[in-house]
Design a protein around this motif. Structure first.
Motif, short mmCIF file in Angstrom:
data_model
loop_
_atom_site.label_atom_id
_atom_site.label_comp_id
_atom_site.label_asym_id
_atom_site.label_seq_id
_atom_site.Cartn_x
_atom_site.Cartn_y
_atom_site.Cartn_z
N ARG A 5 -23.31 67.28 29.26
CA ARG A 5 -24.47 66.61 29.84
C ARG A 5 -24.77 65.32 29.08
NH1 ARG A 5 -29.19 70.60 29.85
NH2 ARG A 5 -30.20 69.01 31.14
N ASP A 441 -26.97 56.70 39.23
CA ASP A 441 -27.28 58.10 38.91
C ASP A 441 -28.76 58.36 38.73
OD1 ASP A 441 -24.34 59.37 37.79
OD2 ASP A 441 -24.56 57.21 37.79
N THR A 453 -28.59 66.68 39.88
CA THR A 453 -27.74 65.64 39.31
C THR A 453 -26.65 65.29 40.31
OG1 THR A 453 -28.13 66.41 37.04
CG2 THR A 453 -26.19 65.03 37.41
#
Length: 483
Positions: A5, A441, A453
């Motif tokens: 992550r 993003d 995400t």
């Protein structure tokens, strides 16, 4: 925060800076100039020594099933693969099908697209022997349409393919973010391989959980220059992975720039934990009308769209079939449920424009025309604005890593590539086109109205031009203008 992550955050695009401008962080390589022509990496792995070779058949078998039936989950009569079927698998997924002459030499295009035409993957065949091919570890040469024997067979067991990734080929253009492209591209190649295997009646399943270093030694992948990514097992039983001796490594030039974050993240995601389940393929509904085009015909005309007709629409029945096909469970060891998908409908009749969540059907979300919002979201891409629809492939990365360990991040990105690849095949089966997309993003939650995400996106619509059909083995189509 987990290693994967952290990597995702450090390689995410932001509306606050241009996509080509890296984040200011000491873990990101500074001073790197992307796409420097003087540093362009070789597109194919090379071997210095003479190795035993097997020429792949130029005439490929045609099992006879329709692309629509195969993509919906159908399969041909069961068979054991031979050299001809292996040649079809390799050519229709990794072969050179088009080329264009330039002052700097020919630019070659493969059966499966790759961002920036970088094609960072290599493919190996590991077999105890099959009709027409002796046992051994064989490297696929896509330019020469042949196999090179780089090592001995590791033992008995089913034939399997190893897909590896060469990070520098993509890093030349995308720097640290290129590590994502390895997994996306492997998923897209798998979308073809799984469909081709089913069409031929060859049982196939994907393995993402395996000992990286052992498989790297098996195929001769140089550490930090080439990474084992995924296995595709053809037939029943467990593949033999322990090499009888190390394979011939071949030649991959070292990257002139170091990207420590890529190597560190790859090593951090080697570990797998939690619940890895065996997924089972399911059958999707049939297409909205009969289509008799073969899978080979569909793959031959496949090409990423460059421009869509903004005034053209697609029927909702086509969108629903394409999504059902694309999101069928993958026959692999990562189990179901890694991704969620959000559909942004621009021109889908009679669906109202807006953002929807896909869960076997379109579930309402945000109403209203999203064309300009999609254009901003996808880094100013006209394709995202002019498409009939946009699909964003998302994941809850915290839950994925908690369930599968750091290796789960790899699995989520591979699945995103598989879904994108299936959407491409569905689009070309239905007579329109598609393209992969990246996006800002940080805008995902606001644009989709979802706490998720984004990994990758796909657009589909009616193209304003058609790519020239791909050629045959050793006879690729010559392009007289840019794709």
């Amino acid at each position: 925060m987990s290693d994967s992550r952290t990597f995702h955050q450090l390689t995410s695009y932001s509306p606050e800076r241009p996509w080509y401008e890296p984040i200011d962080d000491p873990r990101i390589t500074g001073g790197f100039v992307a796409s420097d022509p003087a540093l362009r990496p070789a597109a194919f792995k090379e071997y210095d020594e003479e190795l035993p070779t097997v020429e792949l058949p130029v005439t490929l078998p045609r099992p006879g099933g329709s692309a629509a039936a195969v993509l919906s989950g159908g399969s041909g009569p069961a068979r054991v693969p031979d050299l001809g079927h292996l040649a079809r698998l390799l050519f229709r997924s990794a072969g050179v099908v088009r080329y264009r002459d330039t002052p700097d030499g020919p630019v070659r295009y493969r059966a499966v697209g790759s961002a920036g035409n970088r094609h960072p993957l290599e493919v190996y065949v590991v077999t105890a022997g099959l009709p027409g091919l002796p046992g051994g570890v064989w490297h696929h040469d896509p330019l020469g349409h042949r196999l090179r024997r780089v090592g001995p067979a590791p033992g008995d067991g089913p034939t399997f393919l190893v897909l590896t990734g060469v990070p520098w080929r993509s890093a030349w253009r995308y720097a640290e973010r290129s590590w994502r492209h390895l997994w996306w591209d492997s998923g897209t190649v798998l979308s073809h391989l799984l469909a081709l295997a089913a069409d031929a009646g060859i049982p196939a399943r994907v393995r993402l959980r395996f000992p990286d270093r052992l498989v790297g030694e098996l195929v001769g992948a140089a550490e930090d220059r080439e990474y084992p990514l995924v296995l595709l097992v053809l037939g029943a039983g467990e593949p033999a992975l322990r090499p009888a001796r190390p394979a011939v490594p071949g030649r991959l030039p070292a990257a002139p720039a170091e990207f420590p974050l890529i190597g560190a993240t790859h090593r951090a995601t080697e570990a797998a934990s939690g619940l890895w389940l065996t997924g089972r393929a399911e059958v999707a509904p049939g297409p909205p009308w009969a289509s008799w085009d073969s899978l080979d015909e569909v793959i031959a005309r496949r090409g990423s769209a460059r421009r869509f007709d903004p005034d053209a629409s697609l029927p909702a029945s086509q969108l629903r079939w394409a999504m059902a096909v694309a999101t069928r469970p993958v026959p692999w060891d990562a189990g179901p449920g890694l991704l969620t998908h959000h559909v942004v409908a621009h021109a889908v009749e009679p669906v109202d424009p807006g953002v929807y969540r896909w869960d076997g059907d379109l579930l309402p979300g945000t109403d209203g025309d999203q064309r300009e919002a999609a254009h901003r979201f996808c880094l100013g891409s006209d394709l995202a604005r002019d498409a009939a629809y946009l699909v964003v492939h998302c994941a809850d990365l915290a839950a994925t890593v908690d369930r599968l360990g750091e290796r789960g991040y790899r699995a989520a990105n591979v699945e995103a590539g598989i879904v994108k690849g299936r959407l491409h095949l569905a689009a070309h089966t239905l007579g329109h086109s598609a393209s992969g997309m990246v996006f800002n993003d940080e805008l995902v939650p606001a644009f989709l109205r979802a706490d998720t995400t984004g990994l990758l996106a796909t657009v589909a619509g009616v193209p304003t031009h058609r790519a020239a059909p791909g050629g045959t083995p050793l006879d690729p189509t010559r392009l007289r203008r840019r794709l």
